[in-house]
Write a protein that holds these residues in place. Structure first.
Motif, PDB file in Angstrom:
ATOM      1  N   CYS A 313       0.839  -1.214   0.000  1.00  0.00           N
ATOM      2  CA  CYS A 313       0.000   0.000   0.000  1.00  0.00           C
ATOM      3  C   CYS A 313       0.867   1.255   0.000  1.00  0.00           C
ATOM      4  O   CYS A 313       1.800   1.381   0.785  1.00  0.00           O
ATOM      5  N   ILE A 314       0.540   2.193  -0.902  1.00  0.00           N
ATOM      6  CA  ILE A 314       1.292   3.452  -0.924  1.00  0.00           C
ATOM      7  C   ILE A 314       0.466   4.587  -0.315  1.00  0.00           C
ATOM      8  O   ILE A 314       0.783   5.758  -0.513  1.00  0.00           O
ATOM      9  N   CYS A 316      -2.535   5.948  -0.826  1.00  0.00           N
ATOM     10  CA  CYS A 316      -3.089   6.988  -1.690  1.00  0.00           C
ATOM     11  C   CYS A 316      -4.542   7.296  -1.354  1.00  0.00           C
ATOM     12  O   CYS A 316      -5.060   8.342  -1.727  1.00  0.00           O
ATOM     13  N   GLY A 317      -5.214   6.367  -0.702  1.00  0.00           N
ATOM     14  CA  GLY A 317      -6.606   6.601  -0.299  1.00  0.00           C
ATOM     15  C   GLY A 317      -7.624   6.319  -1.397  1.00  0.00           C
ATOM     16  O   GLY A 317      -8.823   6.487  -1.192  1.00  0.00           O
ATOM     17  N   CYS A 319      -8.758   3.594  -2.590  1.00  0.00           N
ATOM     18  CA  CYS A 319      -9.727   2.533  -2.271  1.00  0.00           C
ATOM     19  C   CYS A 319     -10.876   3.091  -1.427  1.00  0.00           C
ATOM     20  O   CYS A 319     -12.002   2.597  -1.486  1.00  0.00           O
ATOM     21  N   ILE A 342      -8.251  -0.870   2.939  1.00  0.00           N
ATOM     22  CA  ILE A 342      -6.927  -1.344   3.357  1.00  0.00           C
ATOM     23  C   ILE A 342      -6.838  -1.400   4.882  1.00  0.00           C
ATOM     24  O   ILE A 342      -6.026  -2.135   5.456  1.00  0.00           O
ATOM     25  N   CYS A 373      -6.928   0.342  -7.050  1.00  0.00           N
ATOM     26  CA  CYS A 373      -5.668   0.443  -6.296  1.00  0.00           C
ATOM     27  C   CYS A 373      -4.461   0.553  -7.241  1.00  0.00           C
ATOM     28  O   CYS A 373      -4.292  -0.269  -8.129  1.00  0.00           O
ATOM     29  N   PRO A 374      -3.602   1.567  -7.046  1.00  0.00           N
ATOM     30  CA  PRO A 374      -2.457   1.720  -7.946  1.00  0.00           C
ATOM     31  C   PRO A 374      -1.459   0.571  -7.831  1.00  0.00           C
ATOM     32  O   PRO A 374      -0.657   0.356  -8.749  1.00  0.00           O
ATOM     33  N   MET A 379      -7.344  -6.455  -2.060  1.00  0.00           N
ATOM     34  CA  MET A 379      -7.949  -6.267  -0.730  1.00  0.00           C
ATOM     35  C   MET A 379      -9.151  -7.170  -0.491  1.00  0.00           C
ATOM     36  O   MET A 379      -9.297  -7.715   0.592  1.00  0.00           O
TER      37      MET A 379
HETATM   38  S1  SF4 Z   1      -5.822   2.143  -3.116  1.00  0.00           S
HETATM   39 FE1  SF4 Z   1      -4.173   0.678  -2.726  1.00  0.00          FE
HETATM   40  S2  SF4 Z   1      -2.357   1.915  -2.401  1.00  0.00           S
HETATM   41 FE2  SF4 Z   1      -4.106   3.297  -2.239  1.00  0.00          FE
HETATM   42  S3  SF4 Z   1      -4.596   3.344  -0.020  1.00  0.00           S
HETATM   43 FE3  SF4 Z   1      -5.854   1.749  -0.913  1.00  0.00          FE
HETATM   44  S4  SF4 Z   1      -4.642  -0.116  -0.696  1.00  0.00           S
HETATM   45 FE4  SF4 Z   1      -3.259   1.586  -0.393  1.00  0.00          FE
END
Ligand code: SF4
Ligand code: SF4
Length: 707
Positions: A313-314, A316-317, A319, A342, A373-374, A379
C-alpha cells in the motif's frame, strides 16, 4: 442472534446513516477523488497501466526488503542521519522522548505522518510535557476535535467549514469566521509561529530510497517542507515497507501516489531529503536528522502469505474513494486508525484481529477497491481471509451462515415449489424468516421453479452435436437453475443456434458467498469441485460460459486465488467467458433491429467492472438497435450479492443508503427500462427505482430470437 460486536457496529451504522451532512461531504469528496483520478489517467500515456509496474516494484522491494533496509540505513548514516530501527510503537516513542529530552525540546510540529498515528505517539509526547501540533490542516482539525482520521488523505472530510471555525475559535479564544478565505488566514496566523519556533519537526515519509539513503515527503500545503527544514532537529518516522531500491522507482511512486489520491501529478510539494546540511558558517551546532524505521508487526505481516500484500500500500486513499459502504459510514466506523478497505487487513496485521473484526463485516465483497488500487492489491481477498479468521475465533453470525447456504435454500425452495412460493408470499412466514435467519421481509424474492435448468436440459433443442467447432460447458449457478431456468434455456438455445455444442457438466454454484462471508475452507472445497469437473473439459478445448457476472468473477479470478499454484484452476480461468462476451464472438450480426427506439439504462454489476465492464452486453443490445446508456454512481448498487437481503443496519438499511445515488441517477435519466445481468442487482434496482428491470435475455424472450 447478534453478538455485542455486531450490535455496536449496527449502532454506528445507524448513527452514520442518520447524519446526512457528513455523508454528503464524504460522498462529494469521493466523487471528486474518482473524477480527478479518471481525468488524470486520461492524460497519462498508458492510462492506468502504471499499476502493473507499481505492483512489480512493490513486490520486488518487499521480497528484498532485508537487503534494501540494510543499504538504506548504511546510506543514511553516510549522510549523517541517525537511524533507529523500532521494533514497535513503544520503542519508537521512547526514542522520540530521548531526542526531545537531550535537546530540551518543548514543541514538536508534525506533518504527514500516518505512521505516528499508527503508534499513537501524540499522547505520550504530550504527557511528557511537549506541545505537539499537527500542521496539515486536515490532521490539525482532527487533533483539535480529538478524533481519528475519517479518510486517509482527507482526514477531516466530514467536517464543515462551520465545524472547523468553531474548533479554531475554541483553540484561539477569539471569534473565527467560517468563510474559507478568512478561515485560512486565521489558520496560517495560528501555524506560522509554531513553524518558526518549533524545537523538533516530525514528519513521515512517502518513500525511502535505498540507493541514496534519501527520503521523499509529498504534501499539498508545503508544511512538510517547513516542518522538516526550519527546526534544528528533524525526526522522520516511516514504515519499513516504504523503502524502494532506486531513484527511478521513487519517481514512479511520486507519480502513482498523487494521481491515485487526488488526480494530481505530481503533488504540489515534493521534498527530496538526503540528510541535513549545516546552517552555514558560524552556525551554533549541526542540525540533526533522525529516521525511525518502524516495524510494528510488518515483518510478521511479510511472513503471512494471506496478508503480506497489504505492505504494498502506498497510502493513496483511492480505495476509500470507491468503497460503497465506507462512502456511507466513513472512517470512524469503517476503520480503526487506518480507515477504509486497506484498514481491514492492515488493522488485523498491526493492531490485531479483534479490532479488525469490528469493521470487517462492512466489506460487501464488491471487489471495486482492487480495481482502483495503484498497486493492484487484492484487498477483497485479504478481507475474506480476515473474516475467515474472525469467524474461526469468534464464531459466525446466524444470518451470515444463512447467506452462505443460499444455494441450498434455493435448492429446497425449488424442490418444494409451488408450496415454497406460497409460503414466501405470506407475511407471517417472511416475518418468521426475518426473525430466525435474518432475511429482510421487505425484499421481494424471485419465485422458485420446480423444473430446474438441469432437469430441463436434456429436452433442450438444437445441439450442434459432437462435430461442432465450439464446445461449451455451461455454468449455471443458482438463479438460472432454480429461479429462472427459462433464461438458462434461452442462453443455451442462442449458443446452439450459433453452432455450439453445449453441455452441462457436473458442477456446484460458484460458492462466492463463502468468500463474501468468510468461510474459505468451504470456498476452496467448492472451487476444487468445480475446477475438478471443468478442467478436463477446458483442457480438451471446451469453453466455460456463465451467465451470472459473479460466477464469471469466481471462476476467472477467485478460484486461482483460492487454489494457488493449481494449473487446473488456471486452465479453467483461461477458458471462462461471460455469456455475452462469448456470444458476440460467435453470433452473426443480426439483420433486423427489433430493439430500435428502445431506450435502455444498463447497470454494470461490480464483479463485471474488473472483467469486461459490461461492454459485450451493451454492444449486443446496440447491435439489436437499442439505445443503451450506462448509468453509474461510480460505486455499487448496494446489494453486494446477498448483503442487502440481510435485515438490519448491517444489511438492508446500509444497502439502501449505498444505493441511493444510483437510484437517483436512474430517476434523472430518460431511459424506459433498466437492464442488468446480475440477478441480485436486479432485485435492488427494481425496489429502489420506478423502472422495470430486465435481464438482457428477457428481452430476447419478448422479441423472439434475434436473426
Ligand atoms: S488504493 Fe491501494 S495503495 Fe491506495 S490506499 Fe488503498 S490499498 Fe493503499
Ligand atoms: S470489496 Fe468493496 S466493500 Fe469490500 S472493502 Fe473493497 S470496495 Fe469496500
Amino acid at each position: 442472534m447478534a453478538d455485542a460486536r455486531t450490535t455496536r457496529l449496527n449502532e454506528k451504522i445507524t448513527e452514520a446513516i442518520q447524519h446526512p451532512k457528513a455523508r454528503n461531504s464524504l460522498y462529494a469528496c469521493m466523487e471528486r477523488g474518482r473524477a480527478s483520478r479518471a481525468e488524470a489517467l486520461q492524460e497519462m500515456p498508458g492510462g492506468a497501466s502504471f499499476r502493473t509496474e507499481i505492483k512489480a516494484i512493490k513486490a520486488a522491494c518487499l521480497e528484498n526488503q532485508d537487503e534494501l533496509l540494510e543499504r538504506f540505513v548504511a546510506n543514511m548514516k553516510k549522510r549523517g542521519t541517525k537511524v533507529f530501527l523500532a521494533e514497535d510503537g513503544a520503542a519508537a516513542i521512547d526514542y522520540m522522548l530521548n531526542v526531545a529530552r537531550d535537546r530540551g525540546a518543548k514543541t514538536v510540529s508534525k506533518s504527514k505522518s500516518l505512521t505516528t498515528e499508527e503508534i499513537e505517539s501524540n499522547g505520550p509526547l504530550q504527557e511528557a510535557g511537549l506541545r505537539v501540533v499537527e500542521t496539515d490542516l486536515g490532521e490539525l482539525i482532527i487533533q483539535l476535535a480529538g478524533e481519528k482520521p475519517y479518510h486517509l488523505v482527507f482526514p477531516s472530510v466530514h467536517k464543515t467549514a462551520q465545524d472547523v471555525a468553531e474548533l479554531f475559535e475554541k483553540e484561539m479564544g477569539r471569534p473565527i469566521s467560517s468563510d474559507i478565505d478568512e478561515l485560512m488566514v486565521a489558520v496560517r496566523g495560528y501555524l506560522r509561529p509554531i513553524f518558526l519556533n518549533t524545537d523538533i519537526g516530525m514528519t513521515g515519509a512517502n518513500i525511502g530510497i535505498a540507493e541514496t539513503g534519501g527520503i521523499v515527503i509529498e504534501t499539498n500545503e508545503g508544511n512538510g517542507r517547513l516542518v522538516s527544514s526550519i527546526g534544528d532537529c528533524h525526526i522522520c518516522v516511516m514504515g519499513s515497507e516504504k523503502i524502494v531500491d532506486t531513484l527511478e522507482e521513487a519517481l514512479l511512486m511520486v507519480m502513482a501516489h498523487p494521481v491515485s489520491a487526488t488526480g494530481q501529478c505530481p503533488t504540489t510539494y515534493v521534498t527530496w531529503m538526503n540528510g541535513r546540511s549545516p546552517l552555514g558558517e558560524g552556525a551554533p551546532e549541526p542540525r540533526e536528522s533522525h529516521v525511525i524505521i518502524l516495524d510494528n508487526g510488518r515483518t510478521q505481516m511479510r511472513e503471512d502469505p494471506a496478508l503480506s500484500e497489504a505492505l504494498a500500500c502506498i497510502r493513496c486513499g483511492a480505495c476509500m474513494n470507491i468503497c460503497p459502504t465506507y462512502g456511507v459510514v466513513g472512517g470512524h466506523t469503517f476503520g480503526h486508525i487506518y480507515p477504509g478497505p486497506i484498514g481491514i487487513p492492515w488493522t488485523a496485521a498491526v493492531h490485531g484481529l479483534d479490532l479488525a473484526a469490528d469493521f470487517a463485516p462492512l466489506c460487501i465483497s464488491c471487489g471495486l477497491c482492487k480495481e482502483i488500487c495503484p498497486a493492484d492489491i487484492d484487498m477483497p481477498y485479504m478481507i475474506a481471509e480476515v473474516k475467515d479468521r474472525a469467524n474461526a475465533r469468534y464464531g459466525t453470525q446466524t444470518v451470515d451462515r444463512a447467506m452462505m447456504a443460499a444455494d441450498r435454500i434455493a435448492a429446497l425452495g425449488s424442490a418444494t415449489a409451488p408450496l415454497s412460493n406460497w409460503f414466501l408470499e405470506r407475511k407471517t412466514f417472511r416475518l418468521l424468516l426475518e426473525r430466525t435467519i435474518g432475511l429482510d421481509r421487505r425484499r421481494s424474492l424471485p419465485r422458485f421453479e420446480r423444473r430446474t435448468l438441469k432437469r430441463r436440459f436434456a429436452k433442450l433443442r438444437g445441439d450442434a452435436g459432437d462435430g461442432a467447432d465450439r464446445k461449451v460447458a455451461f455454468f449455471v449457478d443458482v438463479y438460472a437453475d432454480y429461479n429462472r431456468p427459462d433464461l438458462g434455456e434461452t442462453a443455451i438455445e442462442l449458443l446452439r443456434a450459433s453452432g455450439c455444442s453445449v453441455g452441462l457438466p457436473k458442477q456446484k454454484p460458484s460458492g462466492y458467498p463463502y468468500i463474501a462471508y468468510g468461510d474459505l475452507t468451504r470456498a476452496r472445497e467448492v472451487a476444487r469441485y468445480n475446477v475438478g469437473h471443468l478442467a478436463p473439459l477446458a483442457r480438451a478445448g471446451h469453453d466455460v460460459v456463465a451467465l451470472e457476472p459473479t460466477a464469471v468473477y469466481a471462476l476467472k479470478l477467485m478460484y486461482p486465488k483460492l487454489l494457488p499454484g493449481d494449473e487446473d484452476a488456471l486452465a479453467v480461468a483461461e477458458r471462462t467467458f461471460g455469456f455475452f462476451d462469448y456470444l458476440l464472438k460467435i453470433e452473426d450480426t443480426p439483420t433486423v433491429l427489433p430493439l430500435e427506439n428502445r431506450r435502455l439504462g444498463f447497470h454494470c454489476a461490480c464483479h463485471q467492472k474488473g472483467l469486461d465492464a459490461g461492454m459485450p452486453v451493451m454492444t449486443w443490445l446496440r447491435r439489436l438497435g437499442a439505445q443503451v446508456e450506462l448509468i453509474e454512481s461510480g460505486t455499487c448498487c448496494g446489494m453486494g450479492g446477498t448483503f442487502g437481503l440481510k435485515t438490519g443496519p448491517l444489511g438492508y438499511e446500509l444497502s439502501q443508503a449505498v444505493g441511493e445515488p444510483l437510484f437517483d441517477a436512474f430517476e434523472r435519466s430518460s431511459v424506459e427500462a433498466i437492464v442488468t445481468e446480475s440477478s441480485v442487482c436486479a432485485i435492488q434496482l427494481a425496489e429502489g427505482t420506478k423502472f422495470r428491470v430486465l435481464h438482457p435475455l428477457e428481452i430476447v424472450s419478448e422479441i423472439g430470437r434475434p436473426g
